[in-house]
Design an enzyme around this catalytic site. Structure first.
Site, PDB file in Angstrom:
ATOM      1  N   VAL A 151      31.135  10.192  31.149  1.00 27.12           N
ATOM      2  CA  VAL A 151      31.169  10.061  29.682  1.00 27.12           C
ATOM      3  C   VAL A 151      32.625   9.912  29.240  1.00 27.12           C
ATOM      4  O   VAL A 151      32.967   9.047  28.423  1.00 27.12           O
ATOM      5  CB  VAL A 151      30.513  11.297  29.003  1.00 27.12           C
ATOM      6  CG1 VAL A 151      30.546  11.148  27.490  1.00 27.12           C
ATOM      7  CG2 VAL A 151      29.103  11.494  29.521  1.00 27.12           C
TER       8      VAL A 151
ATOM      9  N   LEU B  22      68.514  32.179  34.612  1.00 26.89           N
ATOM     10  CA  LEU B  22      68.352  33.625  34.577  1.00 26.89           C
ATOM     11  C   LEU B  22      69.149  34.302  35.672  1.00 26.89           C
ATOM     12  O   LEU B  22      69.319  33.756  36.763  1.00 26.89           O
ATOM     13  CB  LEU B  22      66.873  33.986  34.767  1.00 26.89           C
ATOM     14  CG  LEU B  22      65.916  33.544  33.669  1.00 26.89           C
ATOM     15  CD1 LEU B  22      64.485  33.799  34.109  1.00 26.89           C
ATOM     16  CD2 LEU B  22      66.210  34.286  32.378  1.00 26.89           C
TER      17      LEU B  22
ATOM     18  N   CYS C 253      60.042  26.836  85.575  1.00 28.72           N
ATOM     19  CA  CYS C 253      60.828  27.020  86.785  1.00 28.72           C
ATOM     20  C   CYS C 253      59.895  27.750  87.744  1.00 28.72           C
ATOM     21  O   CYS C 253      59.262  28.729  87.363  1.00 28.72           O
ATOM     22  CB  CYS C 253      62.050  27.881  86.481  1.00 28.72           C
ATOM     23  SG  CYS C 253      62.898  28.402  87.977  1.00 28.72           S
TER      24      CYS C 253
ATOM     25  N   GLU D 293      56.242  38.068  33.163  1.00 31.27           N
ATOM     26  CA  GLU D 293      55.544  36.798  33.394  1.00 31.27           C
ATOM     27  C   GLU D 293      55.777  36.398  34.844  1.00 31.27           C
ATOM     28  O   GLU D 293      56.745  36.843  35.453  1.00 31.27           O
ATOM     29  CB  GLU D 293      56.121  35.695  32.493  1.00 31.27           C
ATOM     30  CG  GLU D 293      55.948  35.967  31.022  1.00 31.27           C
ATOM     31  CD  GLU D 293      56.778  34.994  30.167  1.00 31.27           C
ATOM     32  OE1 GLU D 293      57.083  33.881  30.623  1.00 31.27           O
ATOM     33  OE2 GLU D 293      57.111  35.386  29.045  1.00 31.27           O
TER      34      GLU D 293
ATOM     35  N   LYS E  64      57.124  34.007  37.677  1.00 35.05           N
ATOM     36  CA  LYS E  64      58.174  32.991  37.747  1.00 35.05           C
ATOM     37  C   LYS E  64      57.617  31.818  38.546  1.00 35.05           C
ATOM     38  O   LYS E  64      57.476  31.900  39.769  1.00 35.05           O
ATOM     39  CB  LYS E  64      59.426  33.573  38.403  1.00 35.05           C
ATOM     40  CG  LYS E  64      60.608  32.643  38.330  1.00 35.05           C
ATOM     41  CD  LYS E  64      61.860  33.352  38.776  1.00 35.05           C
ATOM     42  CE  LYS E  64      63.086  32.478  38.664  1.00 35.05           C
ATOM     43  NZ  LYS E  64      63.006  31.161  39.248  1.00 35.05           N
TER      44      LYS E  64
HETATM   45  S1  IVH Z   1      62.440  31.952  30.928  1.00 34.94           S
HETATM   46  C1  IVH Z   1      66.356  31.951  28.638  1.00 34.94           C
HETATM   47  N1  IVH Z   1      60.103  32.203  32.132  1.00 34.94           N
HETATM   48  O1  IVH Z   1      63.171  30.058  36.319  1.00 34.94           O
HETATM   49  C2  IVH Z   1      65.058  32.017  29.366  1.00 34.94           C
HETATM   50  N2  IVH Z   1      61.757  30.896  33.196  1.00 34.94           N
HETATM   51  O2  IVH Z   1      65.729  31.052  37.430  1.00 34.94           O
HETATM   52  C3  IVH Z   1      64.942  30.996  30.413  1.00 34.94           C
HETATM   53  N3  IVH Z   1      61.038  29.869  35.311  1.00 34.94           N
HETATM   54  O3  IVH Z   1      65.336  27.857  34.667  1.00 34.94           O
HETATM   55  C4  IVH Z   1      63.789  30.892  31.267  1.00 34.94           C
HETATM   56  N4  IVH Z   1      58.981  30.662  35.288  1.00 34.94           N
HETATM   57  O4  IVH Z   1      62.964  27.034  35.197  1.00 34.94           O
HETATM   58  C5  IVH Z   1      61.326  31.668  32.193  1.00 34.94           C
HETATM   59  N5  IVH Z   1      57.981  32.481  33.044  1.00 34.94           N
HETATM   60  C6  IVH Z   1      59.199  31.949  33.099  1.00 34.94           C
HETATM   61  C7  IVH Z   1      59.606  31.119  34.174  1.00 34.94           C
HETATM   62  C8  IVH Z   1      60.911  30.623  34.183  1.00 34.94           C
HETATM   63  C9  IVH Z   1      59.857  29.898  35.928  1.00 34.94           C
HETATM   64  C10 IVH Z   1      62.231  29.153  35.808  1.00 34.94           C
HETATM   65  C11 IVH Z   1      62.966  28.352  34.766  1.00 34.94           C
HETATM   66  C12 IVH Z   1      64.387  28.866  34.773  1.00 34.94           C
HETATM   67  C13 IVH Z   1      64.454  29.521  36.115  1.00 34.94           C
HETATM   68  C14 IVH Z   1      65.518  30.602  36.139  1.00 34.94           C
END
Ligand code: IVH
Length: 678
Positions: free
Chosen positions: A38, A86, A431, A116, A118
Site C-alpha cells: 500500500v 564531551l 616441528c 542517556e 552514548k
Molecule cells: S550530547 C554538548 N548525547 O558523543 C553536548 N552526545 O564524545 C554534546 N554522542 O560529539 C553531546 N550519544 O557525537 C550527547 N546521547 C548523547 C550522545 C552523544 C552520542 C556523541 C556525540 C558527541 C560525542 C562526544
C-alpha cells in the site's frame, strides 16, 4: 506547464501526509501502520503526480529524500551554534572527580542527572526553517562542518517537516547518525563480495556513508538517527525546555526518534547503577554504544556552569573500556607449542583493550594469516572480549606503508632449526623433532602442571634453564636430578633446589591417570586419560592394545585411539616409559583403586558452559563436544543466560540469534581450539 486542478493539489497533499505518517510510524515509532504494498502504491502515485506537475513538489515531500544526481563535492558550513564534544570518564571514580570539579564552579544543593546511552555513530547538526529541514551538516571540527543535506534527507527517522503547528523561524537539532549492526554486517558482506575494503566498525561505516557523494548509495545503506539536543536561536534555552528530559520529550513530539533508554538519576549511586546495567545491556542492542552520557537535568544549572575551552561543564561521557582498537603490527613471530605446532603471533604496539594491555595476538595458522593478508607495518584492529584471547579482526590496508611483504611461514623450526611439516589438509605447520627445545620445554611444563603431576616450583623459567643448559632432555631426567644439579641454575639456592627435589619426589605418588595425561599424547586430555586408565589398568596393557581395543572404550573416538597407538610405537617413547618405571612413577592402578588422588583437578574450562551451533569447518560436533568436556567444560543443547560461549559454525541458526540477543561470547572453531590449547 500544465496547471494541476484544485482536486489534484488536494490529492497530492493527502498522499504526502499519508506516506509521511506511514514512514514515521515505521522508522521512528517502530510500529508500522501500513502494508508495504500500500505504501509503495501511494508513494508511486505521489511520484507520478509530481513528475506530471513539478510545481507540486515541496521540499518536505517524501519523494525528496533521494537526490537524482551525485554531488561533485560538499561545501563547508559554519555551525550557527558550535558542536561541543564531551569530556571522558572511564569509571565511576573518574565520574566522581568530574562531579567534584563542576561543584567547585557552582555548588548546587539539589540537582538531578539524566543518563542517556552514548550512541557510537557520527554527530549531525540539523537546521529547520519554519519547520522544514533546510540543512544537515557533519560535526567537522565543531565550528565548521560539511553540508550533506541531501544525504541527511535519506535518513527516514529524520523528519523533513517538524510536527509543530507554529514552528519558530529556526530550530537546531543535534543527534547521532548511526548504522544498525545488522545493516553494518550486510554492507560489509557486500563489500567483501565485491573485493572492496571492509569498514572497521559501524561508526566508520556511518561516517563514510554520510560523506558519500551519491545520495542514492546513502539511501541504500539505511542510516538511522537518534536526536538528543534542541536549540532555538534567539530564544532562552530555559524557555525551550527547563530540563534535558523535557527537551528529549519535545524532540519526540516534533517527530524525531529519541533513544528510549534514558533515566533520571538523583544520585551518583543511581548513575553507577545505570552505567553497570548498560555495560551488559548494550550487548543486546541492535546498534553500538560506547558509554553513557550523563547530563545535568536542569537547564538553568547547565547555564550557570557553562563551558570550558572544549567541553560543557554540565555533561560528561562515561565510557566503557574499548574492546576494539587500532594498533600497529611491529613484528610477526612464530611460537612453537608443546605439540610442535607453529603458531604465528602478531607482536603489537601495546594498546589498552577491555581493561588490559594487549601486545600480542594469535594469528592461529598460515591460512588465517593469508586470509587477513596481515604484514609487519600494518595497522590492524584488535578485538578482545571478556576472557577471549585477543585477536586481529581486520587489517586497515589503506594505511599500509610501501614495500611490505606478505608473511611466510618458516621452512625450519625457529627453535631447533629442523625442517617443519604441514600435513595435507591440516592448517597447522609442525616441528616433528622430538628433541626440539620448544617441544621439550612445553612437555616439561605440561608434565608439572596442576592436572598432571602437579610439581610445585617447576615453572617456565627453571624449565627453560634446564632445557637450554641440556640438564634435562626428557621428563624422566627430572627424577634423576640432584640438589646440586638444580642449585647450579641461576637464581636457585640450595634451599629452593631441595624444595623442588621434594616436589619432584612427591609427584611419584600421583596416580596412573595423571601420569598418562602428563605424557602429553595428542587428544589425551585429563578426562580421556582417566577413561583410558579405568580400562587399561597399567601402561603395558595400554601400550600393547590394538587400535580397535582402544577405540572400543566408551567415550574414546578413532582419532584418540590412533594417537595413543602411534605414541607407543615410537622407540623414544618406549624408552621414556621404561625410565619412568625405573624412577618409581605410578604406571598402574593401585589395587584396590582407593588411593587418594589428591584434590580434584581444576581444568581450564571447568564451570564453563558451551553450546555448539552450525557446522564447524573441521571438527565433528561429537569431537568438539568431547574436547570441551575433556577440558572440564559442559556442552548443552540450548542457549540461555547461563551459557558462557557459543561455538559458531556455518549455517548457524536460531541459537546464534539467541546468543546475540543475550550478548553471549561467540567462538569460531579456531578460537575454540586456541582456548583448548591454552
Ligand atoms: S550530547 C554538548 N548525547 O558523543 C553536548 N552526545 O564524545 C554534546 N554522542 O560529539 C553531546 N550519544 O557525537 C550527547 N546521547 C548523547 C550522545 C552523544 C552520542 C556523541 C556525540 C558527541 C560525542 C562526544
Amino acid at each position: 506547464m500544465a496547471q494541476p486542478t484544485a482536486e489534484i493539489q488536494q490529492r497530492a497533499e493527502k498522499l504526502r501526509r499519508e506516506v509521511q505518517e506511514a514512514s514515521y510510524a515505521y522508522y521512528v515509532l517502530d510500529n508500522p501502520i501500513m502494508a508495504d504494498e500500500v505504501y509503495d502504491r501511494l508513494y508511486r502515485e505521489l511520484q507520478d503526480l509530481e513528475i506530471q506537475y513539478p510545481q507540486l513538489i515541496t521540499p518536505d515531500s517524501p519523494t525528496q529524500r533521494v537526490g537524482e544526481k551525485p554531488a561533485s563535492q560538499f561545501n563547508s558550513v559554519k555551525h550557527n551554534i558550535p558542536l561541543y564534544s564531551l569530556e571522558n570518564a572511564f569509571n565511576i571514580e573518574e565520574f566522581t572527580r568530574w562531579q567534584e570539579r563542576w561543584q567547585r564552579v557552582y555548588s548546587a544543593d539539589k540537582f538531578e542527572y539524566v543518563c542517556e546511552l552514548k550512541i557510537d555513530g557520527s554527530a549531525l547538526a540539523l537546521t529547520y526553517e519554519n519547520g522544514i529541514l533546510i540543512r544537515g551538516a557533519t560535526r567537522g571540527d565543531g565550528i565548521t562542518g560539511e553540508e550533506i543535506t541531501q544525504n541527511v534527507k535519506t535518513i527516514r527517522s529524520i523528519p523533513l517537516r517538524l510536527n509543530l503547528d507554529n514552528p519558530p523561524p529556526r530550530i537546531e537539532v543535534r543527534g547521532e547518525a548511526f548504522l544498525g549492526l545488522a545493516t553494518f554486517e550486510k554492507i560489509n558482506e557486500e563489500r567483501a563480495k565485491k573485493g572492496e575494503q571492509l569498514f572497521a566498525n559501524p561508526r566508520n561505516a556511518a561516517a563514510g556513508t554520510l560523506r558519500q557523494l551519491d545520495s542514492r548509495i546513502v539511501a541504500e545503506r539505511k542510516l538511522d538517527f537518534f536526536a538528543y539536543t534542541l536549540q532555538i536561536p534567539d530564544t532562552d534555552d530555559e524557555a525551550v525546555a527547563a530540563r534535558q528530559l523535557e527537551c528529549l520529550e519535545k524532540l519526540e513530539e516534533m517527530g524525531f526518534r529519541v533513544n528510549p533508554n534514558r533515566k533520571l538519576c538523583q544520585s551518583l549511586g543511581e548513575v553507577a547503577e545505570y552505567y553497570d546495567e548498560w555495560n551488559t545491556g548494550r550487548l543486546t542492542l541492535p546498534y553500538m554504544t560506547d558509554g553513557v552520557v550523563v547530563k545535568i537535568n536542569s537547564v538553568a544549572l547547565q547555564k550557570r556552569l557553562g563551558f570550558t575551552q572544549k567541553f560543557p561543564r554540565w555533561a560528561v561521557a562515561l565510557k566503557y573500556a574499548a574492546e576494539e582498537a587500532p594498533t600497529l603490527v611491529e613484528n610477526i613471530s612464530v611460537n612453537v607449542g608443546r605439540t610442535g605446532a607453529l603458531t604465528p603471533l602478531a607482536e603489537l604496539k601495546p594498546v589498552q583493550l577491555a581493561g588490559t594491555t594487549v601486545s600480542r595476538a594469535t594469528l592461529h595458522n598460515i591460512d588465517y594469516v593469508q586470509s587477513l593478508d596481515i604484514r609487519v607495518g600494518d595497522t590492524v584492529i584488535v578485538h578482545k572480549a571478556g576472557e577471549i584471547i585477543p585477536e586481529v579482526v581486520r587489517v586497515l590496508k589503506e594505511l599500509r606503508p610501501e614495500k611490505t611483504k606478505p608473511f611466510e611461514m618458516p621452512n625450519h623450526c625457529p627453535v631447533c632449526g629442523e625442517p617443519v611439516f604441514r600435513e595435507g589438509g591440516e592448517a597447522v605447520t609442525r616441528c616433528v623433532n622430538a628433541s626440539c627445545g620448544a617441544i621439550l620445554r612445553g612437555a616439561l611444563v605440561h608434565w608439572a602442571s596442576r592436572d598432571a603431576l602437579d610439581i610445585n616450583g617447576l615453572g617456565e623459567k627453571i624449565v627453560a634453564q634446564f632445557v637450554d643448559k641440556k640438564v634435562v632432555t626428557s621428563v624422566a631426567d627430572l627424577y634423576y636430578l640432584s640438589v646440586d644439579d638444580i642449585a647450579r641454575m641461576e637464581r636457585m639456592g640450595k634451599k629452593s633446589a631441595q624444595k623442588l627435589i621434594d616436589g619432584i619426589t612427591a609427584s611419584k605418588k600421583q596416580p596412573w591417570a595423571r601420569v598418562l595425561y602428563g605424557l602429553g599424547i595428542r587428544h589425551v586430555g585429563s578426562v580421556n586419560a582417566k577413561t583410558l586408565t579405568e580400562k587399561f589398568k597399567n601402561v603395558d596393557q595400554l601400550a600393547g592394545a590394538k587400535i580397535s581395543e582402544i577405540e572400543g572404550v566408551y567415550g574414546i573416538g578413532f582419532e584418540i585411539a590412533q594417537a595413543v597407538f602411534d605414541w607407543f610405537r615410537v622407540e623414544g617413547n618406549q624408552q621414556l616409559i621404561e625410565r619412568l618405571k625405573g624412577a618409581g612413577l605410578q604406571l598402574a592402578n593401585q589395587e584396590p583403586t582407593g588411593v587418594k588422588e589428591g584434590k580434584p583437578a581444576k581444568l581450564a574450562l571447568s564451570g564453563k558452559t558451551f553450546v555448539i551451533t552450525g557446522t564447524l569447518p573441521s571438527l565433528k560436533r561429537d569431537e568438539a563436544k568431547a574436547r570441551i568436556e575433556n577440558a572440564g567444560g559442559k556442552v548443552t543443547g540450548s542457549v540461555s543466560a547461563k551459557t558462557d560461549y557459543v561455538v559458531v559454525g556455518e549455517d548457524a541458526g536460531s541459537k546464534l540469534q539467541k546468543a546475540e540477543e543475550l550478548g553471549i561470547s561467540q567462538l569460531d572453531e579456531a578460537q575454540l581450539l586456541q582456548l583448548l590449547e591454552d
